[in-house]
Scaffold this motif. Structure first.
Motif, PDB file in Angstrom:
ATOM      1  N   MET A   1       1.177 -25.444  -6.646  1.00 19.61           N
ATOM      2  CA  MET A   1       1.041 -26.856  -6.312  1.00 19.61           C
ATOM      3  C   MET A   1       2.029 -27.656  -7.143  1.00 19.61           C
ATOM      4  SD  MET A   1      -2.327 -29.331  -6.552  1.00 19.61           S
ATOM      5  CE  MET A   1      -2.311 -29.438  -8.329  1.00 19.61           C
ATOM      6  N   ILE A   2       2.700 -28.572  -6.519  1.00 23.76           N
ATOM      7  CA  ILE A   2       3.617 -29.460  -7.226  1.00 23.76           C
ATOM      8  C   ILE A   2       3.180 -30.900  -6.988  1.00 23.76           C
ATOM      9  CG2 ILE A   2       5.551 -27.846  -7.066  1.00 23.76           C
ATOM     10  CD1 ILE A   2       6.667 -29.570  -4.787  1.00 23.76           C
ATOM     11  N   ALA A   3       3.564 -31.783  -7.912  1.00 24.39           N
ATOM     12  CA  ALA A   3       3.182 -33.192  -7.826  1.00 24.39           C
ATOM     13  C   ALA A   3       4.423 -34.073  -7.929  1.00 24.39           C
ATOM     14  CB  ALA A   3       2.186 -33.545  -8.925  1.00 24.39           C
TER      15      ALA A   3
ATOM     16  N   TYR B   1       0.296 -46.448  -7.733  1.00 26.51           N
ATOM     17  CA  TYR B   1       1.202 -45.299  -7.670  1.00 26.51           C
ATOM     18  C   TYR B   1       0.815 -44.426  -6.484  1.00 26.51           C
ATOM     19  CZ  TYR B   1       3.328 -46.091 -12.252  1.00 26.51           C
ATOM     20  OH  TYR B   1       4.042 -46.629 -13.312  1.00 26.51           O
ATOM     21  N   ASN B   2       1.831 -43.804  -5.885  1.00 22.65           N
ATOM     22  CA  ASN B   2       1.616 -42.820  -4.843  1.00 22.65           C
ATOM     23  C   ASN B   2       1.857 -41.425  -5.424  1.00 22.65           C
ATOM     24  OD1 ASN B   2       0.935 -44.500  -2.715  1.00 22.65           O
ATOM     25  ND2 ASN B   2       3.073 -44.848  -2.129  1.00 22.65           N
ATOM     26  N   PHE B   3       0.835 -40.583  -5.371  1.00 19.25           N
ATOM     27  CA  PHE B   3       0.953 -39.177  -5.772  1.00 19.25           C
ATOM     28  C   PHE B   3       1.037 -38.327  -4.503  1.00 19.25           C
ATOM     29  CE2 PHE B   3      -0.927 -41.236  -9.346  1.00 19.25           C
ATOM     30  CZ  PHE B   3      -0.556 -40.514 -10.475  1.00 19.25           C
ATOM     31  N   ILE B   4       1.962 -37.401  -4.474  1.00 16.32           N
ATOM     32  CA  ILE B   4       2.056 -36.435  -3.384  1.00 16.32           C
ATOM     33  C   ILE B   4       1.812 -35.047  -3.974  1.00 16.32           C
ATOM     34  CG2 ILE B   4       3.477 -35.443  -1.562  1.00 16.32           C
ATOM     35  CD1 ILE B   4       5.042 -38.048  -1.501  1.00 16.32           C
ATOM     36  N   LEU B   5       0.727 -34.426  -3.577  1.00 19.09           N
ATOM     37  CA  LEU B   5       0.366 -33.084  -4.030  1.00 19.09           C
ATOM     38  C   LEU B   5       0.575 -32.129  -2.870  1.00 19.09           C
ATOM     39  CD1 LEU B   5      -2.995 -33.957  -5.851  1.00 19.09           C
ATOM     40  CD2 LEU B   5      -0.707 -33.836  -6.836  1.00 19.09           C
ATOM     41  N   SER B   6       1.438 -31.125  -3.052  1.00 23.74           N
ATOM     42  CA  SER B   6       1.780 -30.216  -1.948  1.00 23.74           C
ATOM     43  C   SER B   6       1.723 -28.771  -2.409  1.00 23.74           C
ATOM     44  CB  SER B   6       3.177 -30.543  -1.409  1.00 23.74           C
ATOM     45  OG  SER B   6       4.146 -30.432  -2.436  1.00 23.74           O
ATOM     46  N   PHE B   7       1.498 -27.875  -1.443  1.00 23.04           N
ATOM     47  CA  PHE B   7       1.380 -26.441  -1.689  1.00 23.04           C
ATOM     48  C   PHE B   7       2.482 -25.708  -0.942  1.00 23.04           C
ATOM     49  CE2 PHE B   7      -2.706 -28.451  -2.045  1.00 23.04           C
ATOM     50  CZ  PHE B   7      -3.309 -27.867  -3.143  1.00 23.04           C
TER      51      PHE B   7
ATOM     52  N   GLU C   1       2.977 -19.799   0.970  1.00 25.70           N
ATOM     53  CA  GLU C   1       2.019 -18.718   0.704  1.00 25.70           C
ATOM     54  C   GLU C   1       0.628 -19.261   0.418  1.00 25.70           C
ATOM     55  OE1 GLU C   1       1.426 -14.993  -2.436  1.00 25.70           O
ATOM     56  OE2 GLU C   1       3.372 -16.007  -2.266  1.00 25.70           O
ATOM     57  N   ASP C   2       0.551 -20.301  -0.427  1.00 26.76           N
ATOM     58  CA  ASP C   2      -0.761 -20.891  -0.721  1.00 26.76           C
ATOM     59  C   ASP C   2      -1.341 -21.578   0.497  1.00 26.76           C
ATOM     60  OD1 ASP C   2      -0.752 -19.994  -3.317  1.00 26.76           O
ATOM     61  OD2 ASP C   2       0.098 -21.830  -4.146  1.00 26.76           O
ATOM     62  N   THR C   3      -0.482 -22.197   1.306  1.00 22.92           N
ATOM     63  CA  THR C   3      -0.961 -22.849   2.527  1.00 22.92           C
ATOM     64  C   THR C   3      -1.592 -21.846   3.467  1.00 22.92           C
ATOM     65  OG1 THR C   3       0.712 -24.599   2.388  1.00 22.92           O
ATOM     66  CG2 THR C   3      -0.260 -24.181   4.544  1.00 22.92           C
TER      67      THR C   3
ATOM     68  N   GLU D   1       0.286 -27.643   3.394  1.00 24.92           N
ATOM     69  CA  GLU D   1      -0.812 -28.506   2.972  1.00 24.92           C
ATOM     70  C   GLU D   1      -0.273 -29.498   1.943  1.00 24.92           C
ATOM     71  OE1 GLU D   1      -4.123 -28.814   3.569  1.00 24.92           O
ATOM     72  OE2 GLU D   1      -4.188 -27.323   5.167  1.00 24.92           O
ATOM     73  N   HIS D   2      -0.460 -30.789   2.219  1.00 25.71           N
ATOM     74  CA  HIS D   2      -0.066 -31.797   1.232  1.00 25.71           C
ATOM     75  C   HIS D   2      -0.959 -33.024   1.388  1.00 25.71           C
ATOM     76  CE1 HIS D   2       2.155 -33.397   4.700  1.00 25.71           C
ATOM     77  NE2 HIS D   2       2.170 -34.550   4.051  1.00 25.71           N
ATOM     78  N   PHE D   3      -1.029 -33.798   0.295  1.00 26.43           N
ATOM     79  CA  PHE D   3      -1.959 -34.926   0.223  1.00 26.43           C
ATOM     80  C   PHE D   3      -1.259 -36.133  -0.376  1.00 26.43           C
ATOM     81  CE2 PHE D   3      -4.094 -30.920  -0.110  1.00 26.43           C
ATOM     82  CZ  PHE D   3      -5.118 -31.023   0.811  1.00 26.43           C
ATOM     83  N   HIS D   4      -1.631 -37.304   0.143  1.00 23.08           N
ATOM     84  CA  HIS D   4      -1.116 -38.578  -0.364  1.00 23.08           C
ATOM     85  C   HIS D   4      -2.251 -39.285  -1.095  1.00 23.08           C
ATOM     86  CE1 HIS D   4       2.733 -38.499   1.898  1.00 23.08           C
ATOM     87  NE2 HIS D   4       2.014 -37.755   2.749  1.00 23.08           N
TER      88      HIS D   4
END
Length: 357
Positions: A1-3, A59-65, A68-70, A119-122
């Motif tokens: 996961m990266i941010a 702030y906007n955080f974007i967390l994405s996978f 392989e993890d997805t 998979e990613h989230f805002h």
């Protein structure tokens, strides 16, 4: 996961983008936000809670996978996948707090976009807490990157190698050498684990949560019963609620039947039950049990335990009087020995250093 972290000066646009139906937007997690309202109304509430004097209001955080993890996550059923992702995001927020960026009291909305291959989230986070305080957003980008690396390591997800190396250096510099060595081993392998590993972690975590809830429920129930119970009916009242009062080596507690049908014993100390409530109720219980057993034996056995034959023989040798030749005087009484002049007083002998006076 990266941010990734970016400041936003347009809260309404950020909230509406996260929940855009054309991108498959759906809310995964939120705090201090009315989810029955429309995205526009939610954004208006966030703007009203922010401070006009602050330049960066959110702030906007974007967390994405990664791919392989997805793939592993999408093999789960929807309910378990969303539960796991909520835990990951909460862990990310907790790691941010440890690094000095405390957003735990800030209103935020986390939305998932389901129209992409990853998979990613805002996550839109207000920089003002519900108490009207402005958070410390110094090094917020660096803290987010390293927090994402640490959470990825803990949950068996892949992290950016550089971010994980920086996290190791941060831990070692902070004196956490054990954690640093553990993270170094993760860098060497950089293996996110199989789907079975992720599900096994979730099962263990669920078991711990169930055990904690069970203990809390038992504690509340025992304390409620103890407030109105007496020593005579305490065990009966516990029995009526499915608990058996008993004592083991660890101390007094209760035996209950858990979900798998097995019986488990919990001490009152393990359940953190108020000792002032239960101690007066269980102490007489033990005394009553002893009394019931002692009724079966004669009165003299209750006072003095039955001595062994060797102890009795030793006592006879000590208290039996001696004649002048140092021999035992048989069945003669002390008065007979004194009248014949053969009685030797042991106390007089000791006071004279072993010599008769």
């Amino acid at each position: 996961m990266i941010a990734k972290v970016r400041p936003t000066r347009h809260i309404t646009r950020s909230v509406m983008y996260g929940q855009d139906e054309r991108k498959g937007g759906e809310v995964l997690l939120f705090q201090h936000v009315d989810m029955t309202a429309t995205p526009e109304e939610q954004a208006a509430d966030l703007v009203a809670m922010s401070k006009p004097s602050i330049k960066v209001k959110a702030y906007n955080f974007i967390l994405s996978f990664d791919d392989e993890d997805t793939e592993k996550l999408r093999q789960m059923d929807t309910e378990r996948r969303f539960k796991f992702l909520r835990e990951v995001i909460k862990a990310f927020i907790a790691e941010m707090e440890k690094r000095g960026t405390n957003i735990t009291d800030c209103p935020f909305v986390v939305a998932r976009h389901g129209n992409t291959n990853n998979e990613h989230f805002h996550m839109t986070v207000l920089t003002t807490t519900v108490d009207g305080k402005h958070i410390n957003d110094s090094f917020i980008k660096k803290n987010a990157i390293r927090a994402a690396a640490k959470v990825s390591e803990d949950y068996g997800l892949k992290a950016a190698p550089k971010a994980l190396r920086n996290e190791v250096a941060h831990q070692v510099a902070s004196g956490k050498r054990d954690a640093g060595r553990k993270a170094t081993r993760s860098i060497r392998s950089r293996h996110s684990g199989t789907m079975a590993d992720i599900q096994d972690r979730m099962r263990r975590r669920d078991a711990v949560e169930r055990a904690n809830r069970r203990k809390a429920m038992l504690r509340r129930l025992i304390e409620k019963i103890a407030k109105d119970a007496t020593a005579a009916d305490f065990a009966k009242l516990l029995k009526a609620e499915g608990m058996t009062l008993c004592e083991q080596k660890k101390g007094w507690g209760v035996t209950v039947t858990i979900e798998d049908g097995k019986e488990r014993f919990y001490t009152f100390a393990q359940l953190e039950v108020n000792a002032d409530l239960v101690t007066p109720l269980v102490t007489p219980q033990k005394e009553e049990e002893k009394t019931a057993e002692e009724r079966k034996m004669p009165e003299w056995k209750r006072i003095v335990p039955s001595p062994s034959r060797s102890i009795l023989n030793a006592a006879k040798r000590i208290i039996r009087p001696l004649n002048v030749r140092g021999e035992q005087s048989g069945g003669q009484s002390r008065e007979d020995e004194i009248s014949k002049g053969n009685y030797e007083d042991p106390d007089e002998t000791r006071r004279g250093g072993g010599m008769k006076r």
